[in-house]
Design a protein around this motif. Sequence first.
Motif, PDB file in Angstrom:
ATOM      1  N   SER A 174       0.831  -1.210   0.000  1.00 36.03           N
ATOM      2  CA  SER A 174       0.000   0.000   0.000  1.00 36.03           C
ATOM      3  C   SER A 174       0.864   1.258   0.000  1.00 36.03           C
ATOM      4  N   ARG A 175       2.016   1.213   0.671  1.00 34.36           N
ATOM      5  CA  ARG A 175       2.900   2.380   0.693  1.00 34.36           C
ATOM      6  C   ARG A 175       3.507   2.629  -0.686  1.00 34.36           C
ATOM      7  N   ILE A 176       3.861   1.584  -1.392  1.00 33.71           N
ATOM      8  CA  ILE A 176       4.417   1.735  -2.745  1.00 33.71           C
ATOM      9  C   ILE A 176       3.340   2.234  -3.702  1.00 33.71           C
ATOM     10  N   ALA A 177       2.126   1.679  -3.596  1.00 32.65           N
ATOM     11  CA  ALA A 177       1.033   2.103  -4.471  1.00 32.65           C
ATOM     12  C   ALA A 177       0.716   3.576  -4.280  1.00 32.65           C
ATOM     13  N   ALA A 178       0.873   4.086  -3.042  1.00 28.15           N
ATOM     14  CA  ALA A 178       0.575   5.487  -2.750  1.00 28.15           C
ATOM     15  C   ALA A 178       1.546   6.436  -3.444  1.00 28.15           C
ATOM     16  N   GLN A 179       2.671   5.928  -3.916  1.00 30.95           N
ATOM     17  CA  GLN A 179       3.642   6.776  -4.606  1.00 30.95           C
ATOM     18  C   GLN A 179       3.218   7.087  -6.036  1.00 30.95           C
ATOM     19  N   VAL A 180       2.216   6.377  -6.530  1.00 31.47           N
ATOM     20  CA  VAL A 180       1.750   6.544  -7.906  1.00 31.47           C
ATOM     21  C   VAL A 180       0.483   7.378  -7.906  1.00 31.47           C
ATOM     22  N   SER A 181       0.481   8.433  -8.692  1.00 27.39           N
ATOM     23  CA  SER A 181      -0.692   9.307  -8.770  1.00 27.39           C
ATOM     24  C   SER A 181      -0.933   9.706 -10.218  1.00 27.39           C
ATOM     25  N   SER A 182      -2.016   9.221 -10.796  1.00 29.34           N
ATOM     26  CA  SER A 182      -2.371   9.565 -12.169  1.00 29.34           C
ATOM     27  C   SER A 182      -3.825   9.209 -12.397  1.00 29.34           C
ATOM     28  N   PRO A 183      -4.578  10.077 -13.078  1.00 30.02           N
ATOM     29  CA  PRO A 183      -5.975   9.741 -13.391  1.00 30.02           C
ATOM     30  C   PRO A 183      -6.080   8.625 -14.421  1.00 30.02           C
ATOM     31  N   HIS A 184      -4.945   8.270 -15.042  1.00 26.86           N
ATOM     32  CA  HIS A 184      -4.952   7.233 -16.076  1.00 26.86           C
ATOM     33  C   HIS A 184      -4.372   5.926 -15.573  1.00 26.86           C
ATOM     34  N   VAL A 185      -4.180   5.834 -14.259  1.00 25.60           N
ATOM     35  CA  VAL A 185      -3.693   4.611 -13.632  1.00 25.60           C
ATOM     36  C   VAL A 185      -4.675   4.195 -12.546  1.00 25.60           C
ATOM     37  N   LEU A 186      -5.060   2.930 -12.556  1.00 22.41           N
ATOM     38  CA  LEU A 186      -5.923   2.378 -11.509  1.00 22.41           C
ATOM     39  C   LEU A 186      -5.179   1.228 -10.834  1.00 22.41           C
ATOM     40  N   ILE A 187      -4.949   1.358  -9.536  1.00 25.19           N
ATOM     41  CA  ILE A 187      -4.301   0.308  -8.769  1.00 25.19           C
ATOM     42  C   ILE A 187      -5.330  -0.287  -7.813  1.00 25.19           C
ATOM     43  N   VAL A 188      -5.557  -1.572  -7.966  1.00 28.68           N
ATOM     44  CA  VAL A 188      -6.464  -2.285  -7.077  1.00 28.68           C
ATOM     45  C   VAL A 188      -5.723  -3.511  -6.555  1.00 28.68           C
ATOM     46  N   GLY A 189      -6.273  -4.142  -5.545  1.00 29.53           N
ATOM     47  CA  GLY A 189      -5.586  -5.307  -4.993  1.00 29.53           C
ATOM     48  C   GLY A 189      -6.525  -6.218  -4.253  1.00 29.53           C
ATOM     49  N   HIS A 190      -5.952  -7.281  -3.753  1.00 28.26           N
ATOM     50  CA  HIS A 190      -6.694  -8.232  -2.926  1.00 28.26           C
ATOM     51  C   HIS A 190      -5.948  -8.384  -1.600  1.00 28.26           C
ATOM     52  N   PRO A 191      -6.592  -8.922  -0.579  1.00 20.30           N
ATOM     53  CA  PRO A 191      -5.964  -8.990   0.750  1.00 20.30           C
ATOM     54  C   PRO A 191      -5.048 -10.181   0.966  1.00 20.30           C
ATOM     55  N   PHE A 192      -4.933 -11.070  -0.014  1.00 15.43           N
ATOM     56  CA  PHE A 192      -4.185 -12.299   0.186  1.00 15.43           C
ATOM     57  C   PHE A 192      -2.677 -12.063   0.125  1.00 15.43           C
ATOM     58  N   VAL A 193      -1.935 -12.815   0.931  1.00 16.73           N
ATOM     59  CA  VAL A 193      -0.476 -12.737   0.914  1.00 16.73           C
ATOM     60  C   VAL A 193       0.050 -13.138  -0.450  1.00 16.73           C
ATOM     61  N   ASP A 194      -0.578 -14.118  -1.060  1.00 17.12           N
ATOM     62  CA  ASP A 194      -0.190 -14.604  -2.379  1.00 17.12           C
ATOM     63  C   ASP A 194      -1.444 -14.974  -3.149  1.00 17.12           C
ATOM     64  N   VAL A 195      -1.374 -14.899  -4.462  1.00 14.34           N
ATOM     65  CA  VAL A 195      -2.549 -15.166  -5.289  1.00 14.34           C
ATOM     66  C   VAL A 195      -3.017 -16.611  -5.154  1.00 14.34           C
ATOM     67  N   TRP A 196      -2.168 -17.511  -4.648  1.00 15.63           N
ATOM     68  CA  TRP A 196      -2.620 -18.878  -4.388  1.00 15.63           C
ATOM     69  C   TRP A 196      -3.884 -18.879  -3.546  1.00 15.63           C
ATOM     70  N   GLN A 197      -3.918 -17.984  -2.551  1.00 13.51           N
ATOM     71  CA  GLN A 197      -5.053 -17.956  -1.615  1.00 13.51           C
ATOM     72  C   GLN A 197      -6.344 -17.498  -2.267  1.00 13.51           C
ATOM     73  N   ALA A 198      -6.269 -16.943  -3.473  1.00 13.67           N
ATOM     74  CA  ALA A 198      -7.474 -16.509  -4.174  1.00 13.67           C
ATOM     75  C   ALA A 198      -8.265 -17.694  -4.717  1.00 13.67           C
ATOM     76  N   VAL A 199      -7.648 -18.874  -4.746  1.00 18.77           N
ATOM     77  CA  VAL A 199      -8.346 -20.098  -5.148  1.00 18.77           C
ATOM     78  C   VAL A 199      -9.062 -20.662  -3.928  1.00 18.77           C
ATOM     79  N   LYS A 200     -10.331 -20.942  -4.062  1.00 17.76           N
ATOM     80  CA  LYS A 200     -11.113 -21.439  -2.933  1.00 17.76           C
ATOM     81  C   LYS A 200     -10.544 -22.770  -2.430  1.00 17.76           C
ATOM     82  N   PRO A 201     -10.376 -22.911  -1.122  1.00 15.58           N
ATOM     83  CA  PRO A 201      -9.842 -24.165  -0.579  1.00 15.58           C
ATOM     84  C   PRO A 201     -10.625 -25.399  -1.015  1.00 15.58           C
ATOM     85  N   SER A 202     -11.939 -25.268  -1.133  1.00 11.50           N
ATOM     86  CA  SER A 202     -12.769 -26.415  -1.510  1.00 11.50           C
ATOM     87  C   SER A 202     -12.403 -26.968  -2.876  1.00 11.50           C
ATOM     88  N   VAL A 203     -11.901 -26.102  -3.756  1.00 11.44           N
ATOM     89  CA  VAL A 203     -11.498 -26.541  -5.094  1.00 11.44           C
ATOM     90  C   VAL A 203     -10.335 -27.523  -5.004  1.00 11.44           C
TER      91      VAL A 203
END
Length: 280
Positions: A174-203
């Motif tokens: 979040s601190r690095i993302a705050a260094q970027v400021s432009s109306p033509h840039v969109l920075i979004v994210g997810h709360p997971f430590v790694d994208v592995w966690q974005a896969v549902k455990p049940s899968v």
Amino acid sequence: MYERDVLAEDWRRPLRGKIPQVPAELDLVVEDADGGFCGAVVACDKEAVTLEDRFGRRRLFPLEPAAFLLEGKVVTLVRPAAAPRGPRRSASGSIAVEGLRAQVAKESRIYVEGVHDAALVEKVWGHDLRVEGVVVEYLEGVDHLPSIVEEFEPGPGRRLGVLVDHLVPGSKESRIAAQVSSPHVLIVGHPFVDVWQAVKPSVLKIASWPSVPRGVPWKEGVIAALGWGLEPGDAWRRILGSVTTYADLEPELLGPVEELIDFVTVPGEDGQPRTHQEGS
């Protein structure tokens, strides 16, 4: 976990009469109980069903009792009461464009943190991105984000969307993302430590993603806790291979990716891309 040991001798016999019948609707994802072939329903008649896996390979299976697994449970597929109508859906749930031809890539781009993020986005949203002519690239770590944005030179018609792992208040990301400021840039994210966690455990047939103690590399800690005995690359291939559609992913990833695709592709009322403020 499966309801019982699917490798046991005559495992279907005790279940006769108790197995639910499920209509073989288009895009229903099931697994052949005998051979393990997993795919989505693309056709069905009164005697057989055709499944297509994530590589585009198709196989025909007879509609036999207890011949398939749906979310790990034994089912009997039956022909739908009426032939399904309507357009076919892509892995992201959008309407698939038949006979798609590659087009020249737009100047706008979507950046993700690493190769695993890129592979997951491609698997679920690849069709949508090819329709729009949007290329996904990766940062090789969020530390490079400010310099990449500067080099990219975003502007009207040249927009940059960025997906960041572990984008939570107070994090390094979040601190690095705050260094970027432009109306033509969109920075979004997810709360997971790694994208592995974005896969549902049940899968993956696990109860939950394990907690990893501080000081232990996250991927290696997860693999050890799950007892997989795999190298990280092999573990990732196992995880990615279990993902078939957007329904296999957590909402915390689905929303941000859809937002990025809209940001770099949807024009405003004046025909120019919409203006979003940078988010973090």
